[in-house]
Each structure stands twice: as C-alpha cells, then as structure tokens.
Design an enzyme around this catalytic site. Sequence first.
Site, PDB file in Angstrom:
ATOM      1  CB  SER A   1    -111.017  44.477  -1.822  1.00  0.00           C
ATOM      2  OG  SER A   1    -109.889  44.494  -2.669  1.00  0.00           O
TER       3      SER A   1
ATOM      4  CG  ASP B   1    -107.728  45.934  -0.534  1.00  0.00           C
ATOM      5  OD1 ASP B   1    -108.377  45.270   0.293  1.00  0.00           O
ATOM      6  OD2 ASP B   1    -107.782  45.749  -1.760  1.00  0.00           O
TER       7      ASP B   1
END
Length: 275
Positions: free
Chosen positions: A38, A163
């Site tokens: 991320s 993500d």
Amino acid sequence: MTIGFVLGGGGVRGAVEIGMLQALFEAQVKPDLIVGTSIGAINGAAVAADPTDAVVERLAEAWGSPAASAVYGDSWMRQLQRLATSRIHLNDPEPLRELIAATVGHGATFEDMKVPLAVCAASIERAAEQWFDSGPLVDAVLASASVPAALPPTLIDGEHYVDGGLVNSIPLGEAIARGATEIYVLQVGRIEEPLTAPRKPSDVARVSFEIARRHRFARERAQVPDGVIVHVLPYGGPHALDSKPGSYRRMDATHARIAAAYEASAAYLALRGDA
C-alpha cells in the site's frame, strides 16, 4: 548480512516512514532488498529507485505537494457523484497513478530499480496475495495501494487487484522468504496502539479491520527464524488527526508525523548502536 526494509500500509499515516528512512540513512543503514504494501509500496518504490538520503527530501516534497493532496482531494459532493456513477469507488485513480509515476519515473520497471523491490496486492479473482517483482512498476504499485471503495480495483493482465493491506499489511515474512537476515520494519504505529471493544457503529469496521491487519504480523514476528534480526522502528506516537473521520484525506499533519517518527527512530537506532 542482507538488510531488508519492510514498509507497511497505513494511508496518510505512511508519512512516518519518511522520518524513519531519514533516521536509517543517517545511521548508515541501507537496504539490500525492499518489500512494501500500500503506501509502503509507494514509499518503498521511491527508495528502490534512489536508495540514498536524497530520497527523503524528495518524498517529503512529494507528500506535501498539490499532487498528493489531489489523490483524495475531491469534494464530498464530487466523490458521491463518482460513487453514484461507478457504484464502487469515490475517487479517481489517475492522481495517484501520476504521483507514483512522478516519483519512480513514467514507464519504470522493477528491473530499473537500484535495489530489488517487491510489492503486495490482493487479487479479487483468486482471493489471494500477489507479489509483483518484475515488469511494469507503476500499475503494480497502484494496485498495491488501491484502497477498496476509495479507489477502483487496478486491472493488470485481465485480473483485478486491490490494496495489499487486506492480505499482508506488514510483510515481514516476505522479507525473510526473500533472504533478508537483518530487517527494519517501517510501520505506521497501529501495532503500538491498544485495541478496545467497539462502542459505536463506526468502531465495528475499524476494530475488525485492525484485527485482520495485525494478526499476521504478530504471528510472523513470533516465528522469526534463528539468525534473523528484526527491528520494529517506533513511529513517534499518535497525532490528533488519527482518530478523526475523513483523516485519510488530511495531508496537513505530514511534517509533524515525519518529525516525530524521525526523532523516535533516531533514538532507537542510537541505542541499537550502543548495544
């Protein structure tokens, strides 16, 4: 000794990783490999492209730039309009794509990096963790940072990714699997903050996700093999914005977070040197 940097996820709180990087470079600690998830994938890609102390200033400038503010900068009305149209996401992914490309270079590949880099994303179709470490870089990093609902899934080779924090928020085990024997974990502080039972509806999702986020790191930390040294760098303590609704959009605490993490991590590294 193979030094690995593990950069975890955490949205705008990922600014603390810049302070940690500053402390590491000042202590003459440089990576032989980098793994990130991320926001950690974004910061990690910048370091892999330029593994010198110059990257700290470049990252701080990028985080404080209008381009960074634009990632989640649309008005609530505009976001709701986009949600009504797309039915799945609030924000346009292009500002983030451009920010990543400006940081690592348009058309960059993993093979261009000066330090081996791997970034984690979550495959929707396979419900599985995916590690990208070769080929085009920008879309892989974007996939790693495609927060569900905030951004649409990133399409790569016919597969949709979201993500990486959903499957591996602080990828300690991956660094070990890739051969790191001394590891520096750059994390945004959530693992240092106690969890309590939910008291209101908004707490339910937050606490549930925190359990999912933290349990794997705790398990992998407990299973570190003999001969591997792990340093978990301190983040410098909470900021007032951390618990505010909509804090993921707020970039105004960036410099305070960087400074706090730098001071805490520099102190930790100084003690490590005295040990």
